[in-house]
Design a protein around this motif. Structure first.
Motif, PDB file in Angstrom:
ATOM      1  N   LEU A 124       0.718  -1.471  -0.011  1.00  0.00           N
ATOM      2  CA  LEU A 124      -0.459   0.081  -0.099  1.00  0.00           C
ATOM      3  C   LEU A 124       1.105   1.041  -0.244  1.00  0.00           C
ATOM      4  N   PHE A 125       0.294   2.173  -1.119  1.00  0.00           N
ATOM      5  CA  PHE A 125       1.404   3.469  -1.160  1.00  0.00           C
ATOM      6  C   PHE A 125       0.366   4.423  -0.970  1.00  0.00           C
ATOM      7  N   ASP A 126       0.170   4.521   0.277  1.00  0.00           N
ATOM      8  CA  ASP A 126      -0.704   5.902   0.445  1.00  0.00           C
ATOM      9  C   ASP A 126      -0.118   7.044   0.708  1.00  0.00           C
ATOM     10  N   LYS A 127      -1.210   7.900   1.154  1.00  0.00           N
ATOM     11  CA  LYS A 127      -1.324   9.498   1.194  1.00  0.00           C
ATOM     12  C   LYS A 127      -0.161   9.759   0.219  1.00  0.00           C
ATOM     13  N   MET A 128      -0.050   9.886  -0.685  1.00  0.00           N
ATOM     14  CA  MET A 128       0.221  10.778  -2.322  1.00  0.00           C
ATOM     15  C   MET A 128      -0.587  11.599  -3.113  1.00  0.00           C
ATOM     16  N   PRO A 129       0.607  12.650  -3.183  1.00  0.00           N
ATOM     17  CA  PRO A 129       0.166  14.060  -3.548  1.00  0.00           C
ATOM     18  C   PRO A 129      -0.385  13.131  -4.566  1.00  0.00           C
ATOM     19  N   PRO A 130      -1.117  13.362  -5.697  1.00  0.00           N
ATOM     20  CA  PRO A 130      -1.839  13.521  -7.412  1.00  0.00           C
ATOM     21  C   PRO A 130      -0.667  13.205  -7.715  1.00  0.00           C
ATOM     22  N   GLU A 131       0.240  14.198  -8.287  1.00  0.00           N
ATOM     23  CA  GLU A 131       1.479  13.880  -9.197  1.00  0.00           C
ATOM     24  C   GLU A 131       2.705  13.349  -8.934  1.00  0.00           C
ATOM     25  N   ALA A 132       2.505  12.967  -7.172  1.00  0.00           N
ATOM     26  CA  ALA A 132       3.549  11.494  -7.425  1.00  0.00           C
ATOM     27  C   ALA A 132       3.084  10.533  -7.823  1.00  0.00           C
ATOM     28  N   ALA A 133       1.710  10.429  -7.742  1.00  0.00           N
ATOM     29  CA  ALA A 133       1.129   8.583  -8.070  1.00  0.00           C
ATOM     30  C   ALA A 133       1.008   8.852  -9.310  1.00  0.00           C
ATOM     31  N   PRO A 145       7.269   4.271 -10.097  1.00  0.00           N
ATOM     32  CA  PRO A 145       6.096   2.956 -10.174  1.00  0.00           C
ATOM     33  C   PRO A 145       5.040   2.865  -9.992  1.00  0.00           C
ATOM     34  N   PHE A 146       4.509   4.205 -10.098  1.00  0.00           N
ATOM     35  CA  PHE A 146       3.349   4.132  -9.279  1.00  0.00           C
ATOM     36  C   PHE A 146       1.586   4.405 -10.440  1.00  0.00           C
ATOM     37  N   THR A 171      -5.524  19.453  -1.249  1.00  0.00           N
ATOM     38  CA  THR A 171      -5.080  18.273  -1.588  1.00  0.00           C
ATOM     39  C   THR A 171      -5.490  17.284  -1.561  1.00  0.00           C
ATOM     40  N   ASP A 172      -6.071  16.584  -2.095  1.00  0.00           N
ATOM     41  CA  ASP A 172      -6.708  15.319  -1.829  1.00  0.00           C
ATOM     42  C   ASP A 172      -5.422  14.385  -2.546  1.00  0.00           C
ATOM     43  N   LEU A 173      -5.440  13.291  -1.450  1.00  0.00           N
ATOM     44  CA  LEU A 173      -4.112  12.033  -1.745  1.00  0.00           C
ATOM     45  C   LEU A 173      -4.788  11.217  -2.394  1.00  0.00           C
ATOM     46  N   VAL A 174      -3.470  10.251  -2.698  1.00  0.00           N
ATOM     47  CA  VAL A 174      -4.139   9.036  -3.730  1.00  0.00           C
ATOM     48  C   VAL A 174      -3.323   8.299  -2.410  1.00  0.00           C
ATOM     49  N   ASP A 175      -3.964   6.787  -2.439  1.00  0.00           N
ATOM     50  CA  ASP A 175      -3.342   6.207  -1.960  1.00  0.00           C
ATOM     51  C   ASP A 175      -3.310   4.706  -3.150  1.00  0.00           C
TER      52      ASP A 175
END
Length: 410
Positions: free
Chosen positions: A141-150, A154-155, A348-352
Motif C-alpha cells: 500500500l503506497f498511501d497518502k500520495m500527492p496526485p503528482e507523485a502518484a 512506479p506508481f 490536496t486530495d491524496l491518493v492511495d
C-alpha cells in the motif's frame, strides 16, 4: 529497398523495429543504511517528501525497532525509485507500506529525474519484480500520495482510491502581509493582537525555537504531556502513548544536519512573567525540506490562558518566521479540521495506490480499497462523522475507565 508501407505490412520486420519495453528489476536490502548513495542522491530531488528521507526512516527504525525493507527499483539498469518499506500484519495478512507512514503527512517514494521516470510499469511487472526480490508481503500500500507523485513510475499504472483525509497547505511569500491576504488579513491580525494582549496581561510570552538537544527534548516532553489530555477531550486515543513512538520522535528531534539544523524542529509559546513564568503553553513540531515546511504535530495547555488562543498565536509566529525566511509552503498536513481550513486556501486530495503480490493479497486488496473509501464517506458526511466521533468517544472513555478500575483493584 524497403519502404514504410512494406515495414508495416511485414510482421517480422515490424516486430524487430518496435520499441522494447524496459526490463524491471527490484533489489531488496534490509539494512537501514543500505542503498545510502542512491538514496541520498534521490533525496535531493525537491519533489521527494521528507517522510522518505533517511533521517525519518532511520529514526523510525531505531526508535520503534521496526524492520525496514529497502527496495531499489531499476529499469534496464537505471534506478527508477527507492522505496523504504515496513511490513505489518493485519490478521493473517502481511501489508507492506512506507516506513513510518502512520505518522507521516505525505509520501512520494524516492523518485529521481531520469528518462524513464514517467514510463508506466504495469502492476504485473512490478509485482513480479517485488516477489523476485523477496519482499515478503501479500499487499503493498503506497498511501497518502500527492496526485503528482502518484502519476510517476512506479506508481502511475497501479489501482488507486482517494485517501480518506485530504491535506491542507498555505502558500508563503516574503511579504507576510501577502500571505495573510489569502486568509482574511484584517481578521487574522485582529485575532493575533487580541492573543498578545491577553498574554501580556499575565506577564507576556516568548516564541521559542529549540536550538540544542536539551531544549528539543524539553519541548517534546511538554508536548507528550499536553497532547493526551486534548485527545481524550476529543474522544480520541493517545497515538503517542507507545514508547517506541516517543523514542522515534526523540531521535528525530536529535538528528541534526551538517548545519546543525534539527530534522524535527520544536517550537513553543513560553510565558515570560507572572505566576506562570517559564510555563510552556503551546508546542509544535515542524519538518522542513526544500522550502516546504510541514507541521507534524501540535498541542496546547488549556489550564493557563485558555482564552488567548495560544495555538493560533504559535501558528502565526511560525508561519511569519517561515515566510520571512524564504520558505514557499506551510503544510498543515493530513486531516480535515476547522483550524486548517481557516489557515489554508489550498486543499490536496491524496491518493492511495495498492498492489497485490499474492493470491491472498488479490482477495484482500479490493477490501482494503473499499475500507478506505468507506472511511472517506464517513469523514465527508457531517451526520456520519458526528456519529463515528460519538462512538469513538464512548469506546475511549470505557477503555480509560476500565484501565483505572484495573489499576485501583491491582
Amino acid at each position: 529497398m524497403v519502404n514504410a508501407h512494406d515495414i508495416s505490412a511485414n510482421p517480422i520486420v515490424g516486430a524487430a523495429t518496435a520499441r522494447r519495453r524496459p526490463h524491471v528489476t527490484a533489489y531488496l536490502n534490509t539494512d537501514v543504511n543500505g542503498a545510502a548513495r542512491v538514496w541520498t542522491q534521490l533525496e535531493g530531488n525537491p519533489d521527494v517528501s521528507f517522510h522518505q528521507s533517511r533521517a525519518w526512516v532511520k529514526a523510525w527504525a531505531g526508535g520503534t525497532g521496526t524492520s525496514i525493507s529497502i527496495i531499489t527499483l531499476e529499469q534496464d539498469g537505471q534506478t527508477v525509485a527507492v522505496l523504504p518499506l515496513e511490513i505489518i500484519r493485519i490478521g493473517g495478512l502481511k501489508l507492506a507500506r512506507f516506513a513510518g507512514t502512520a505518522f507521516s503527512n505525505a509520501n512520494t517514494g524516492l523518485v529521481g529525474e531520469h528518462p524513464l521516470r514517467d514510463e508506466k510499469i504495469t502492476p504485473g511487472e512490478l509485482a513480479a519484480a517485488l516477489r523476485q526480490a523477496g519482499l515478503a508481503a501479500d499487499v503493498v500500500l503506497f498511501d497518502k500520495m500527492p496526485p503528482e507523485a502518484a502519476e510517476r513510475a512506479p506508481f502511475n499504472a497501479l489501482p488507486r482510491v482517494l485517501h480518506q483525509n485530504p491535506s491542507f497547505q498555505l502558500p508563503l511569500f516574503p511579504d507576510f502581509d501577502e500571505v495573510l491576504a489569502q486568509i482574511n488579513r484584517k481578521r487574522r491580525k485582529k485575532k493575533f493582537r487580541l492573543s498578545e494582549r491577553r498574554l501580556e496581561a499575565i506577564g507576556g510570552y516568548r516564541h521559542i525555537t529549540a536550538d540544542d538537544d536539551d531544549q528539543s527534548l524539553r519541548l517534546l516532553e511538554t508536548f507528550l504531556k499536553q497532547k493526551p489530555a486534548r485527545l481524550a477531550a476529543q474522544g480520541l486515543p493517545n497515538v503517542f502513548a507507545d514508547a517506541g513512538v516517543r523514542a522515534f520522535l526523540a531521535r528525530l528531534a536529535m538528528t541534526r544536519s551538517g548545519d546543525r539544523k534539527a530534522a524535527l524542529e520544536l517550537h513553543g509559546i513560553e510565558l515570560a512573567g507572572g505566576a506562570h513564568e517559564g510555563t510552556i503553553i503551546a508546542v509544535a513540531g515542524l519538518t522542513r525540506k526544500d522550502q516546504h515546511v510541514t507541521c507534524q504535530f501540535g498541542s496546547i495547555d488549556e489550564t493557563v490562558a485558555a482564552d488567548a488562543s495560544v495555538g493560533e498565536l504559535l501558528f502565526y509566529r511560525m508561519i511569519e518566521q517561515a515566510a520571512k525566511g524564504g520558505d514557499q509552503v506551510f503544510d498543515f498536513g493530513v486531516g480535515d479540521q476547522l483550524y486548517k481550513r481557516s489557515w489554508c486556501p489550498v486543499r490536496t486530495d491524496l491518493v492511495d495506490c495498492y498492489l497485490p503480490l499474492s493470491l491472498r493479497g488479490r482477495i484482500a486488496a479490493p477490501l482494503f480499497a473499499a475500507g478506505i473509501t468507506a472511511k472517506r464517506v464517513v469523514k465527508t458526511s457531517p451526520a456520519l462523522g458526528s456519529a463515528a466521533a460519538w462512538l469513538r468517544g464512548q469506546l475511549v472513555r470505557r477503555t480509560s475507565s476500565s484501565a483505572k478500575s484495573y489499576e485501583q483493584h491491582d
